[in-house]
Design an enzyme around this catalytic site. Structure first.
Site, PDB file in Angstrom:
ATOM      1  N   TRP A  28      67.063  74.635  32.052  1.00 57.57           N
ATOM      2  CA  TRP A  28      66.257  73.816  32.960  1.00 57.57           C
ATOM      3  C   TRP A  28      65.030  73.259  32.249  1.00 57.57           C
ATOM      4  O   TRP A  28      64.066  72.847  32.887  1.00 57.57           O
ATOM      5  CB  TRP A  28      65.828  74.647  34.168  1.00 57.57           C
ATOM      6  CG  TRP A  28      66.939  74.981  35.100  1.00 57.57           C
ATOM      7  CD1 TRP A  28      67.270  74.315  36.245  1.00 57.57           C
ATOM      8  CD2 TRP A  28      67.879  76.059  35.003  1.00 57.57           C
ATOM      9  NE1 TRP A  28      68.355  74.892  36.853  1.00 57.57           N
ATOM     10  CE2 TRP A  28      68.753  75.977  36.125  1.00 57.57           C
ATOM     11  CE3 TRP A  28      68.086  77.089  34.095  1.00 57.57           C
ATOM     12  CZ2 TRP A  28      69.796  76.876  36.336  1.00 57.57           C
ATOM     13  CZ3 TRP A  28      69.117  77.980  34.315  1.00 57.57           C
ATOM     14  CH2 TRP A  28      69.951  77.876  35.412  1.00 57.57           C
ATOM     15  N   HIS A  70      70.182  73.208  46.129  1.00 58.83           N
ATOM     16  CA  HIS A  70      70.843  74.236  45.327  1.00 58.83           C
ATOM     17  C   HIS A  70      72.314  74.245  45.708  1.00 58.83           C
ATOM     18  O   HIS A  70      72.673  74.152  46.882  1.00 58.83           O
ATOM     19  CB  HIS A  70      70.222  75.605  45.571  1.00 58.83           C
ATOM     20  CG  HIS A  70      70.834  76.698  44.743  1.00 58.83           C
ATOM     21  ND1 HIS A  70      71.191  76.515  43.423  1.00 58.83           N
ATOM     22  CD2 HIS A  70      71.182  77.982  45.044  1.00 58.83           C
ATOM     23  CE1 HIS A  70      71.709  77.629  42.947  1.00 58.83           C
ATOM     24  NE2 HIS A  70      71.731  78.530  43.913  1.00 58.83           N
ATOM     25  N   CYS A 117      72.809  74.248  38.487  1.00 54.18           N
ATOM     26  CA  CYS A 117      73.519  74.855  39.612  1.00 54.18           C
ATOM     27  C   CYS A 117      74.814  74.150  39.964  1.00 54.18           C
ATOM     28  O   CYS A 117      75.823  74.794  40.279  1.00 54.18           O
ATOM     29  CB  CYS A 117      72.608  74.967  40.823  1.00 54.18           C
ATOM     30  SG  CYS A 117      72.161  73.395  41.586  1.00 54.18           S
ATOM     31  N   ASP A 173      77.349  82.823  44.648  1.00 53.27           N
ATOM     32  CA  ASP A 173      76.465  81.984  43.826  1.00 53.27           C
ATOM     33  C   ASP A 173      76.508  82.458  42.384  1.00 53.27           C
ATOM     34  O   ASP A 173      76.189  83.606  42.087  1.00 53.27           O
ATOM     35  CB  ASP A 173      75.033  82.068  44.368  1.00 53.27           C
ATOM     36  CG  ASP A 173      74.125  80.995  43.794  1.00 53.27           C
ATOM     37  OD1 ASP A 173      74.530  80.322  42.829  1.00 53.27           O
ATOM     38  OD2 ASP A 173      73.003  80.833  44.305  1.00 53.27           O
ATOM     39  N   TYR A 210      64.360  70.425  39.848  1.00 56.47           N
ATOM     40  CA  TYR A 210      64.980  70.442  41.170  1.00 56.47           C
ATOM     41  C   TYR A 210      65.013  71.848  41.767  1.00 56.47           C
ATOM     42  O   TYR A 210      65.199  72.034  42.967  1.00 56.47           O
ATOM     43  CB  TYR A 210      66.404  69.866  41.113  1.00 56.47           C
ATOM     44  CG  TYR A 210      67.447  70.833  40.614  1.00 56.47           C
ATOM     45  CD1 TYR A 210      68.195  71.599  41.494  1.00 56.47           C
ATOM     46  CD2 TYR A 210      67.674  71.003  39.249  1.00 56.47           C
ATOM     47  CE1 TYR A 210      69.144  72.494  41.039  1.00 56.47           C
ATOM     48  CE2 TYR A 210      68.614  71.888  38.794  1.00 56.47           C
ATOM     49  CZ  TYR A 210      69.345  72.631  39.689  1.00 56.47           C
ATOM     50  OH  TYR A 210      70.276  73.521  39.229  1.00 56.47           O
ATOM     51  N   GLU A 225      67.882  81.606  66.779  1.00 53.99           N
ATOM     52  CA  GLU A 225      67.498  81.495  65.365  1.00 53.99           C
ATOM     53  C   GLU A 225      66.265  82.338  65.071  1.00 53.99           C
ATOM     54  O   GLU A 225      66.184  83.014  64.034  1.00 53.99           O
ATOM     55  CB  GLU A 225      67.248  80.019  65.024  1.00 53.99           C
ATOM     56  CG  GLU A 225      66.990  79.752  63.552  1.00 53.99           C
ATOM     57  CD  GLU A 225      65.509  79.563  63.240  1.00 53.99           C
ATOM     58  OE1 GLU A 225      65.145  79.578  62.050  1.00 53.99           O
ATOM     59  OE2 GLU A 225      64.726  79.418  64.203  1.00 53.99           O
ATOM     60  N   GLU A 233      68.073  75.227  64.589  1.00 58.02           N
ATOM     61  CA  GLU A 233      66.688  75.405  64.151  1.00 58.02           C
ATOM     62  C   GLU A 233      65.741  75.417  65.350  1.00 58.02           C
ATOM     63  O   GLU A 233      65.757  74.529  66.195  1.00 58.02           O
ATOM     64  CB  GLU A 233      66.294  74.271  63.206  1.00 58.02           C
ATOM     65  CG  GLU A 233      65.034  74.548  62.403  1.00 58.02           C
ATOM     66  CD  GLU A 233      65.250  75.552  61.296  1.00 58.02           C
ATOM     67  OE1 GLU A 233      64.676  76.661  61.387  1.00 58.02           O
ATOM     68  OE2 GLU A 233      65.999  75.258  60.357  1.00 58.02           O
ATOM     69  N   ASP A 268      61.127  81.679  56.541  1.00 59.65           N
ATOM     70  CA  ASP A 268      59.921  80.943  56.893  1.00 59.65           C
ATOM     71  C   ASP A 268      59.024  80.851  55.668  1.00 59.65           C
ATOM     72  O   ASP A 268      59.031  81.727  54.784  1.00 59.65           O
ATOM     73  CB  ASP A 268      59.159  81.652  58.009  1.00 59.65           C
ATOM     74  CG  ASP A 268      59.828  81.471  59.367  1.00 59.65           C
ATOM     75  OD1 ASP A 268      60.812  80.709  59.432  1.00 59.65           O
ATOM     76  OD2 ASP A 268      59.372  82.092  60.340  1.00 59.65           O
ATOM     77  N   ASN A 273      67.195  80.332  55.516  1.00 55.87           N
ATOM     78  CA  ASN A 273      66.503  80.492  56.802  1.00 55.87           C
ATOM     79  C   ASN A 273      65.213  81.284  56.716  1.00 55.87           C
ATOM     80  O   ASN A 273      64.785  81.886  57.701  1.00 55.87           O
ATOM     81  CB  ASN A 273      67.433  81.161  57.817  1.00 55.87           C
ATOM     82  CG  ASN A 273      67.085  80.794  59.248  1.00 55.87           C
ATOM     83  OD1 ASN A 273      66.310  79.869  59.486  1.00 55.87           O
ATOM     84  ND2 ASN A 273      67.641  81.512  60.201  1.00 55.87           N
TER      85      ASN A 273
END
Length: 774
Positions: A326, A421, A362, A444, A607, A538, A533, A486, A484
Site C-alpha cells: 500500500w 474494502h 484488497c 477476508d 483507500y 439495528e 440503518e 459506530d 456496523n
C-alpha cells in the site's frame, strides 16, 4: 499358516474386504520374485533394507499390472504371469484402467467439471462415476474378489478419511464408498463407483486390488489414474449444497465477475477474470493447499478450507500467494491496479514454487480467493463494503481521539475507515454453530488483523453479524465492526483521561455490493449484513455486540443533539485534473440561534483509510438561524492536490466543531475520489472461433501534464492470453488509439478486458462484450 498382512485397521470396516489365508508353498524363486508370499511381504514391511526397492513411487504391493512389453526388463514378448509365482496363477489381474476422464465424457459432464481444462478425472464428492477395468480374463464373482483403494495426502489412513477402501457390492447406498459392476464385455468390466459427500478433497491415487483363494495382487498406481475430488454444490448432503441452479452457475461456474471500488457516492466497477477452469488452475489451487502445510485429513470441511485459503492468499506469515503493498511504490513488481485477473497470479505462484507474487491490495486478494474457492467447488463471491471500518482493539467501535483543542491525536488514531474494502462471501452449512447460522459466510484474505495467530479472517456467518452475535466463530467481532460499528469521538481531558464527546451512528457499512446473479448489474446486499440503518433492531444489534468488546460501557450515556452536519457532492463527483467542490450542510433543529466554530482539514488517503498527507486546514465560524438549513461551499483546487494523489485518487475531508450555545460537538469525515476516464474498447469485424478479428483501444489523458511510461494490458478468456504493450508517454489532453488482432479460441459470450498501468494515473480500465460464433 502365514496370512496376507494388509493393514488390520480396515478389518471389519467394509464389506467384502477380508484377510485371506495363504498356503505356504516351498519352491525356489528368484530374488526379484520373493515379494509374492505373504510372509515375505510382511518381512519386506518390517525389514525393508533386506529387499531391493522398486524404482516407482507409490507401489502398494509388489506387482505391476498393465506394463507395456517394451518396458519389461527381459524384453521378451507375450504376456507374462506376475512374478511367475504359482500362488497367483489363477488370480484375475488388472491390465489397464479407463477412468473415462475426457472433458466430453459422461463423468465430467455429470459432475459439472467439463469446463476444467485438460483430460484428468475431476469429480465432485457424493456422486457416482463410471470406470472400466481391462482384466486378464472374465471376472468370476464366485471366486474372484476385487476392491479399489483411493489414497490422498502424505500418510493415508482410513480413520482420517485419507484412505478409502471401496468394496464391490450388489447395490450402491448413499454416504458410503462403494462400487458396483454395471456392465461386462468379455475381459472388461465397468464399475459405478460412489463417493461420500464428506470426502476429503484433493488428489487421490487409485489402485485396484484383486484376490483369489490363495493370494492378493495390487496394481501399481499410475499418475494417469489420479482422481481429483472437489466439493459438490449439487449434492444435497454436501456442506456446500446450494439449491438454486442459477446461483450455482453464478457462484461456482462463472469464470468472470465484477469488483466494486471507490466511495459510497462514487461506486466504480471493474471486470475481473477469475479463470478457475483455465489450464493449470486446479493444480495451482491444490498447490496452495499443499503449501499451507495443513494435513489433508482436514480438507473435507469447507470451514477448514476457507480458513486455510484466507491465510494462504496473503503472504506475511506463511509465504502465501500475494504480497500486499500500500506504499504507492510498485517498481519491483506489478501495481495492484494493473491486474485484471487471477490466472497469471496463481500460475506465477505455482511456477515459482511458492514465491509470493508482487503486489496486491484488497480487490486482488478477493479476486484470487474467489478463483481458488470456486475452483475447489465452494460457492463464492467477491463483496465490497463502502466506508469499511478497521477496528484494531476489539472495541467494536471506530475510535477517533482529539486533544483539548479538538485536533486529531495521530499517535492514538489507529482505527480507520477505508473508502472501500473487498472481501468474500462463501456458501456453506455451519454444523459447528447453533442452527440457523448456515448460508453466506464472510471470509477476508487481506492481511489486517491476526486470527488465532495468523493473518486470516472468517468464515463469519452473516446471520450472526446481522443480529450482533459476535461471540460466534470465526472472527465475527472484526467483521461486525467493519460493517456496523459506530464512530466514537473522544476528547482528552487535562488529567490525561478521555471523555466520549460524540457518536456518529450511521457512518460505517454502506452499499455492500456484489455482482448480481446472471447479469453484470450491482446487487446491494447490505440487508444481509445489518438491519436497516437507524432501526430499533439495528441499534439492539450494535449494543448487543458492544457488550462483547473491549469497551462494553460505550453506550451507557446517550446524548441529545439539535444541530447536525452533512457533506455532499453533486452528480458523480469531481474529475481528475479539475477542482473538487463539495457542499457542507448544517441543520439547526432548535428554535434558537446557533453558531458553530468549525475545524476542517483535507488529507490524501490510501483507500484503506490511512492518511498519506494533509493538504489543507481551515477554521471558520458558521451562524445558524433558528429552524434553518445552511449550506457552505467547499472547494479544493487542482493545484493543491496535483502530484499528491496515490492509487485510488482518494481524499478525506474531516470536520469537527462545537456549538457555542450548547457545547454540542459536531464531527464527521467524508471520503471522495477524483474520477478517472475509462479505456474505450471497440470490436471490429465478426468474432468466430479460429477467425481473425480486431479490437480498437483508445484513451485520452485528462491531466494537464504528460503520463510517463504507460503500459497497456489486454486479456480475455477464450479471446487472447494476457498481452502487455508498452505505449510510452501520453501528452496532456492527448489521445492514443491502438488496434489489436485477436483470434478467438472459445465460442459464446466473452469479455475483452484492458487496463492502463502508469504512475500518474491509476484505475483506468475498460471492458467490452464479444459474442463469438462457432
Amino acid at each position: 499358516m502365514p496370512v496376507n498382512t494388509r493393514d488390520r485397521t480396515v478389518l471389519g470396516r467394509f464389506p467384502g474386504v477380508t484377510l485371506e489365508p495363504v498356503e505356504e508353498v516351498e519352491e525356489e524363486v528368484e530374488e526379484d520374485q520373493v515379494e509374492q508370499g505373504g510372509c515375505c511381504r510382511w518381512m519386506r514391511q518390517v525389514c525393508p533394507g533386506l529387499f531391493r526397492q522398486p524404482e516407482m513411487d507409490d507401489i502398494t504391493d509388489t506387482e505391476m499390472t498393465g506394463v507395456d512389453e517394451e518396458e519389461k526388463p527381459d524384453g521378451g514378448g507375450g504376456p507374462k504371469p506376475h512374478g511367475g509365482d504359482q500362488h497367483d496363477a489363477h488370480i484375475v489381474k488388472v491390465n489397464s484402467v479407463d477412468l473415462m476422464s475426457e472433458q466430453s465424457k459422461q463423468n465430467r459432464k455429470e459432475h459439472h467439471t467439463d469446463l476444467y481444462d485438460g483430460d484428468d478425472l475431476i469429480l465432485r464428492r457424493g456422486q457416482t462415476f463410471l470406470m472400466w477395468l481391462d482384466l486378464s480374463r472374465p471376472f468370476d464373482p464366485t471366486t474372484d474378489k476385487l476392491h479399489l483403494e483411493l489414497k490422498t495426502g502424505a500418510a493415508p489412513e482410513v480413520p482420517k478419511g485419507t484412505l478409502a477402501i471401496i468394496p464391490l457390492v450388489d447395490e450402491l447406498q448413499d454416504d458410503r464408498w462403494e462400487a458396483k459392476i454395471v456392465k461386462e464385455e468379455g475381459d472388461r468390466v465397468q464399475l459405478s463407483v460412489n463417493s461420500i459427500p464428506t470426502a476429503v478433497i484433493g488428489i487421490y491415487r487409485l489402485s485396484v486390488v484383486t484376490s483369489g483363494q490363495e493370494a492378493e495382487l495390487t496394481s501399481i498406481h499410475q499418475p494417469a489414474d489420479n482422481i481429483y475430488m472437489l466439493f459438490n454444490p449439487w449434492c444435497e448432503d454436501d456442506a456446500v449444497f446450494m439449491d438454486e441452479e442459477e446461483e450455482r452457475k453464478e457462484y461456482v461456474l462463472n469464470d468472470i465477475g465484477r469488483l466494486y471500488y471507490g466511495t459510497e457516492q462514487q461506486i466504480g466497477v471493474r471486470t475481473w477474470n477469475f479463470g478457475q477452469f483455465s489450464g493449470g488452475m486446479l493444480a495451482s489451487c491444490l498447490f496452495v493447499l499443499e503449501k499451507s502445510g495443513t494435513p489433508a485429513s482436514g480438507w473435507g470441511s469447507p470451514v477448514n478450507i476457507v480458513r486455510v485459503v484466507s491465510a494462504m492468499i496473503n503472504s506475511p506469515d506463511d509465504a502465501g500467494v500475494v504480497e500486499g503493498n500500500w506504499s504507492g511504490d510498485y517498481s519491483d513488481g506489478t501495481s495492484p491496479a494493473a491486474w485484471s485477473g487471477s490466472v497469471e497470479i496463481l500460475n506465477n505462484y505455482h511456477d515459482g514454487g511458492g514465491t509470493p507474487v508482487r503486489y496486491g491490495q484488497c480487490w486482488v486478494f478477493s479476486g484470487v480467493t474467489t478463483t481458488v474457492l470456486r475452483c475447489l467447488g465452494i460457492p463464492t463471491r467477491s463483496v465490497t463494503n463502502f466506508s469499511s471500518a478497521h477496528d484494531t482493539d476489539v472495541s467494536l467501535t471506530t475510535d477517533v481521539y482529539l486533544d483539548e483543542s479538538l485536533d486529531p491525536l495521530d499517535s492514538l488514531n489507529v482505527d480507520s475507515i477505508w473508502n472501500f474494502h473487498v472481501w468474500n462471501d462463501c456458501w456453506m452449512s455451519r454444523p459447528d454453530l447453533p442452527p440457523g447460522m448456515g448460508g453466506w459466510q464472510a471470509v477476508d484474505a487481506t492481511p489486517q488483523e491476526t486470527s488465532q495467530g495468523t493473518f486470516r479472517c472468517g468464515p463469519a456467518p452473516l446471520t450472526a453479524l446481522r443480529s450482533g452475535q459476535v461471540y460466534l466463530q470465526h472472527d465475527c467481532p472484526f467483521v461486525f465492526a467493519e460493517v456496523n460499528s459506530d464512530k466514537i469521538y473522544w476528547q482528552r481531558n487535562l488529567d490525561g483521561t478521555f471523555t466520549q464527546i460524540h457518536n456518529e451512528k450511521h457512518i460505517v457499512g454502506h452499499h455492500i455490493s456484489t455482482k448480481a446473479v446472471g447479469s453484470d448489474e450491482r446487487y446491494d446486499i447490505t440487508h444481509l449484513y445489518k438491519q436497516p440503518e437507524g432501526s430499533e433492531e439495528e441499534r439492539i444489534a450494535v449494543e448487543t455486540a458492544s457488550r462483547y468488546g473491549s469497551k462494553p460501557e460505550t453506550y451507557s450515556a446517550p446524548s441529545a443533539e439539535d444541530v447536525s452536519v452533512q457533506v455532499t457532492l453533486d452528480g458523480d463527483g469531481p474529475l481528475m485534473g479539475s477542482d473538487a467542490e463539495l457542499s457542507i450542510t448544517f441543520t439547526n433543529g432548535s428554535s434558537e440561534q446557533r453558531s458553530v466554530f468549525l475545524h476542517s482539514q483535507v488529507a490524501v488517503m490510501y483507500y484503506t483509510g490511512v492518511h498519506k498527507a494533509t493538504l489543507r486546514r481551515d477554521r471558520t465560524e458558521v451562524d445558524l438561524p433558528p429552524d434553518s438549513v445552511t449550506s457552505v461551499e467547499w472547494t479544493l483546487l487542482y493545484e493543491t492536490y496535483q502530484g499528491q494523489l496515490i492509487d485510488q485518487a482518494a481524499l478525506m475531508l474531516t470536520l469537527s466543531g462545537r456549538v457555542s450555545q450548547t457545547q454540542q460537538v459536531l464531527a464527521t469525515q467524508f471520503s471522495f475520489r477524483l474520477k478517472t476516464p475509462d479505456l474505450l474498447i471497440k470490436p471490429i469485424g465478426k468474432a468466430a472461433v479460429g477467425k481473425t478479428m480486431k479490437a480498437e483501444i483508445s484513451f485520452t489523458n485528462p491531466l494537464p501534464h504528460t503520463l510517463k511510461a504507460v503500459m497497456l494490458r489486454i486479456e480475455g478468456l477464450g479471446l487472447l492470453s494476457i498481452r502487455k504493450i508498452a505505449v510510452g508517454d501520453i501528452a496532456s489532453q492527448a489521445s492514443f488509439s491502438r488496434i489489436e488482432t485477436i483470434v478467438p479460441t472459445l465460442s459464446g459470450p466473452r469479455k475483452l478486458l484492458a487496463s492502463l498501468d502508469c504512475e500518474e494515473l491509476t484505475q483506468v480500465h475498460g471492458v467490452v462484450s464479444v459474442l463469438v460464433g462457432e
